[in-house]
Design a protein around this motif. Structure first.
Motif, PDB file in Angstrom:
ATOM      1  N   THR A 158       0.965  -1.358   0.079  1.00  0.00           N
ATOM      2  CA  THR A 158       0.157   0.009  -0.111  1.00  0.00           C
ATOM      3  C   THR A 158       0.742   1.262  -0.042  1.00  0.00           C
ATOM      4  N   ASN A 161       2.296   1.603  -3.418  1.00  0.00           N
ATOM      5  CA  ASN A 161       1.439   1.879  -4.465  1.00  0.00           C
ATOM      6  C   ASN A 161       1.141   3.445  -4.283  1.00  0.00           C
ATOM      7  N   ARG A 162       1.439   4.121  -3.387  1.00  0.00           N
ATOM      8  CA  ARG A 162       1.352   5.556  -3.082  1.00  0.00           C
ATOM      9  C   ARG A 162       2.310   6.197  -4.065  1.00  0.00           C
ATOM     10  N   GLU A 164       3.087   5.654  -7.059  1.00  0.00           N
ATOM     11  CA  GLU A 164       2.593   5.780  -8.210  1.00  0.00           C
ATOM     12  C   GLU A 164       1.379   6.506  -8.337  1.00  0.00           C
ATOM     13  N   ASP A 165       0.865   7.093  -7.264  1.00  0.00           N
ATOM     14  CA  ASP A 165      -0.323   7.998  -7.226  1.00  0.00           C
ATOM     15  C   ASP A 165      -0.026   9.472  -7.050  1.00  0.00           C
ATOM     16  N   PRO A 166      -0.423  10.325  -7.948  1.00  0.00           N
ATOM     17  CA  PRO A 166       0.126  11.614  -7.748  1.00  0.00           C
ATOM     18  C   PRO A 166      -0.610  12.513  -6.600  1.00  0.00           C
ATOM     19  N   ARG A 167      -1.481  11.970  -5.948  1.00  0.00           N
ATOM     20  CA  ARG A 167      -2.155  12.577  -4.845  1.00  0.00           C
ATOM     21  C   ARG A 167      -1.109  12.357  -3.551  1.00  0.00           C
ATOM     22  N   LYS A 170       6.194  12.179  -3.461  1.00  0.00           N
ATOM     23  CA  LYS A 170       7.126  11.422  -4.387  1.00  0.00           C
ATOM     24  C   LYS A 170       8.258  10.527  -3.785  1.00  0.00           C
ATOM     25  N   GLY A 214      -3.775  -3.351  -5.146  1.00  0.00           N
ATOM     26  CA  GLY A 214      -3.663  -1.885  -5.619  1.00  0.00           C
ATOM     27  C   GLY A 214      -4.183  -0.689  -4.684  1.00  0.00           C
ATOM     28  N   VAL A 216      -4.385   2.166  -1.799  1.00  0.00           N
ATOM     29  CA  VAL A 216      -3.372   3.125  -1.267  1.00  0.00           C
ATOM     30  C   VAL A 216      -3.841   3.516   0.028  1.00  0.00           C
ATOM     31  N   ARG A 232     -14.110   5.546   1.710  1.00  0.00           N
ATOM     32  CA  ARG A 232     -13.188   5.094   0.745  1.00  0.00           C
ATOM     33  C   ARG A 232     -13.755   3.763   0.268  1.00  0.00           C
ATOM     34  N   ARG A 245      -9.379   2.040  -1.934  1.00  0.00           N
ATOM     35  CA  ARG A 245      -8.708   2.879  -2.669  1.00  0.00           C
ATOM     36  C   ARG A 245      -9.090   4.334  -2.335  1.00  0.00           C
TER      37      ARG A 245
END
Length: 245
Positions: A158, A161-162, A164-167, A170, A214, A216, A232, A245
């Motif tokens: 998890t 996975n973050r 790869e998530d723009p929210r 980095k 998948g 997050v 969520r 998610r």
């Protein structure tokens, strides 16, 4: 006077000869010799640089085992076979000469993460370092200690996975230390030394296993007080955690 002058000339000749002979030797030393790790790797070593070692050896066809970041016997014999083929002393130790030869032989190698079992030494947002791996293990230990192993892998996945998530931030530290993101940071459990199970869970998640499918986010329904987290979309429950998610 002539004797002293002769001794001076002789001394200068020796000095010039010394400089002439020694200078080219110094020029051959390259302090920035290419390598993919700053340490020597031996049987028993673990970490992100072992992932890369295994990936590079597999790229050349010398390594056929799982890419798990653990320098075991399969990795040892793959290293020895590589060393023998490239004219290096076949001792199974990844020292400077072996690192340089392997780096040059796999100059175009790039590792990527996939859910089919390939390694993740480079994520879409940057390289996963040894410090990142240790921080992930601390997070898993603090957040999911006592959960079934698959649940600990799911927590590690998890977090990954973050990336790869723009929210989300980095970097691994940015994600884990994001204010209010993880209870283990808030209550200080992030500073506990991770056990071997947490470390193995991180390695399995890095190797592509994602039991969260998948997710997050995750939360413990017995202790969650946030109405937002309940909103969520839920994916599944593993142990005491619901992944969403």
């Amino acid at each position: 006077m002539k004797l002293k002058w002769g001794l001076f000339i002789a001394s200068m000749s020796i000095l010039v000869s010394f400089i002439t002979v020694r200078a080219p030797v110094a020029e051959l030393k390259d302090p920035s010799s290419p390598a993919f790790t700053n340490r020597n790797l031996v049987r028993g070593s673990t970490g992100g640089d072992v992932y890369e070692l295994q990936g590079r050896l597999k790229h050349l066809g010398y390594y056929h085992g799982p890419i798990d970041g653990i320098f075991g016997w399969r990795t040892y014999w793959a290293v020895r076979n590589f060393q023998y083929r490239f004219g290096i002393r076949a001792d199974g130790i990844v020292g400077q000469q072996t690192k340089e030869k392997l780096y040059r032989a796999t100059r175009n190698y790039r590792a990527t993460r996939s859910h089919k079992g390939s390694i993740m030494h480079y994520s879409p947002r940057g390289r996963i370092t040894n410090n990142d791996i240790m921080l992930l293990a601390r997070a898993v230990n603090g957040e999911a200690r006592g959960e079934p192993f698959i649940g600990q892998v799911a927590v590690a996945a998890t977090i990954l996975n973050r990336l790869e998530d723009p929210r989300f931030p980095k970097t691994i530290p940015g994600i884990i230390y994001q204010p209010g993101a993880f209870t283990a940071v808030s209550d200080g459990q992030i500073w506990l030394s991770p056990n071997s199970t947490a470390y193995k869970a991180v390695l399995d998640a890095l190797n592509g296993w994602d039991p969260s499918d998948g997710a997050v986010y995750y939360f413990n329904p017995a202790t969650a007080s946030s109405k937002w987290i309940w909103s969520r979309p839920q994916i599944k429950q593993i142990g005491k955690h619901i992944f969403c998610r």
